[in-house]
Design an enzyme around this catalytic site. Structure first.
Site, mmCIF file in Angstrom:
data_model
loop_
_atom_site.group_PDB
_atom_site.id
_atom_site.type_symbol
_atom_site.label_atom_id
_atom_site.label_comp_id
_atom_site.label_asym_id
_atom_site.label_seq_id
_atom_site.Cartn_x
_atom_site.Cartn_y
_atom_site.Cartn_z
ATOM 1 N N GLY A 46 -6.572 51.957 28.847
ATOM 2 C CA GLY A 46 -7.331 52.972 29.564
ATOM 3 C C GLY A 46 -7.218 54.312 28.873
ATOM 4 O O GLY A 46 -6.263 54.563 28.121
ATOM 5 N N GLN A 51 -7.510 63.338 27.955
ATOM 6 C CA GLN A 51 -6.686 62.873 26.826
ATOM 7 C C GLN A 51 -7.379 63.043 25.482
ATOM 8 O O GLN A 51 -6.739 62.915 24.440
ATOM 9 C CB GLN A 51 -6.305 61.398 27.006
ATOM 10 C CG GLN A 51 -5.326 61.170 28.145
ATOM 11 C CD GLN A 51 -4.967 59.702 28.243
ATOM 12 O OE1 GLN A 51 -5.703 58.920 28.806
ATOM 13 N NE2 GLN A 51 -3.841 59.331 27.657
ATOM 14 N N CYS A 88 1.693 55.407 28.130
ATOM 15 C CA CYS A 88 0.514 56.280 28.087
ATOM 16 C C CYS A 88 0.244 56.656 26.644
ATOM 17 O O CYS A 88 1.175 56.978 25.897
ATOM 18 C CB CYS A 88 0.794 57.534 28.911
ATOM 19 S SG CYS A 88 -0.548 58.726 28.902
ATOM 20 N N LEU A 89 -1.041 56.643 26.232
ATOM 21 C CA LEU A 89 -1.384 56.970 24.853
ATOM 22 C C LEU A 89 -1.012 58.417 24.493
ATOM 23 O O LEU A 89 -0.874 58.736 23.316
ATOM 24 C CB LEU A 89 -2.877 56.731 24.599
ATOM 25 C CG LEU A 89 -3.334 55.267 24.668
ATOM 26 C CD1 LEU A 89 -4.842 55.161 24.481
ATOM 27 C CD2 LEU A 89 -2.610 54.408 23.634
ATOM 28 N N HIS A 130 -3.387 55.271 37.249
ATOM 29 C CA HIS A 130 -2.863 56.065 36.122
ATOM 30 C C HIS A 130 -3.957 57.002 35.584
ATOM 31 O O HIS A 130 -3.712 58.193 35.377
ATOM 32 C CB HIS A 130 -2.380 55.093 35.034
ATOM 33 C CG HIS A 130 -1.865 55.759 33.793
ATOM 34 N ND1 HIS A 130 -0.532 55.687 33.409
ATOM 35 C CD2 HIS A 130 -2.480 56.492 32.836
ATOM 36 C CE1 HIS A 130 -0.379 56.365 32.278
ATOM 37 N NE2 HIS A 130 -1.548 56.856 31.911
ATOM 38 N N GLU A 131 -5.161 56.457 35.365
ATOM 39 C CA GLU A 131 -6.236 57.260 34.762
ATOM 40 C C GLU A 131 -6.758 58.303 35.740
ATOM 41 O O GLU A 131 -7.071 59.428 35.335
ATOM 42 C CB GLU A 131 -7.378 56.367 34.261
ATOM 43 C CG GLU A 131 -6.986 55.304 33.230
ATOM 44 C CD GLU A 131 -6.192 55.834 32.047
ATOM 45 O OE1 GLU A 131 -6.323 57.023 31.706
ATOM 46 O OE2 GLU A 131 -5.412 55.055 31.467
ATOM 47 N N HIS A 134 -4.641 61.270 35.702
ATOM 48 C CA HIS A 134 -4.919 62.143 34.551
ATOM 49 C C HIS A 134 -5.969 63.196 34.904
ATOM 50 O O HIS A 134 -5.904 64.332 34.427
ATOM 51 C CB HIS A 134 -5.459 61.329 33.369
ATOM 52 C CG HIS A 134 -4.412 60.819 32.425
ATOM 53 N ND1 HIS A 134 -3.568 61.655 31.731
ATOM 54 C CD2 HIS A 134 -4.092 59.558 32.039
ATOM 55 C CE1 HIS A 134 -2.762 60.916 30.961
ATOM 56 N NE2 HIS A 134 -3.054 59.646 31.130
#
Ligand code: ZN
Length: 160
Positions: A46, A51, A88-89, A130-131, A134
């Site tokens: 995701g 991000q 997480c990226l 999670h997204e 963000h």
């Protein structure tokens, strides 16, 4: 399509509350395509627009069932709880256990401006929460317990 730079821990854009998207335009469709390519290149499940430095409510997710494009996603129902490992990226090599709802219902707009809903459990439910966090400037490290950094990443950092 183009790969975008993934913003890392400490970048202020990750802490901003992202803006609603009034309408999916060509610019947003291009953003979705670029985010999808960036997510696949980074081996993520995701990616949220903040991000990649864009403070707008746009998310791409693929937990293995093909890409989902979500504009203005919102959790309208949440049930149960589930604790599992998450990364997480924007935090390469960092993992922690995060408590999430086990099942969520999410409303969103698709890339064709259609209002949609989806229900999810398991990894998809986790990725959605999670997204969407963000988009409100909330990062998984805020909620995680037992944060760990993998040895491989530590070695890479020492080599920088
Ligand atoms: Zn993340």
């Amino acid at each position: 399509m183009a790969r975008l730079e993934i913003r890392k821990d400490g970048d202020p854009v990750l802490r901003e509350k992202a803006k609603q998207v009034p309408k999916v335009t060509k610019r947003i469709q291009k953003l979705l395509n670029d985010m999808e390519e960036t997510m696949y290149a980074a081996d993520g499940v995701g990616l949220a627009a903040p991000q990649v430095g864009v403070s707008e409510r746009v998310v791409v997710i693929d937990v293995g069932d093909g890409p989902l494009h979500l504009i203005n996603p919102e959790i309208i129902e949440a049930q149960g709880r589930d604790i599992d490992s998450e990364g997480c990226l924007s935090f390469p090599g960092v993992y922690g256990y995060v408590e999430r709802a086990a099942r969520v219902k999410v409303s969103y707009m698709d890339r064709g401006n259609k209002e949609k809903r989806l229900e999810a459990t398991g990894l998809l439910a986790r990725a959605l929460q999670h997204e969407i966090d963000h988009l409100d400037g909330i990062l998984f490290v805020d909620k995680a317990t037992q944060l760990e950094t993998t040895g491989r990443e530590t070695e890479q950092r020492q080599g920088d």
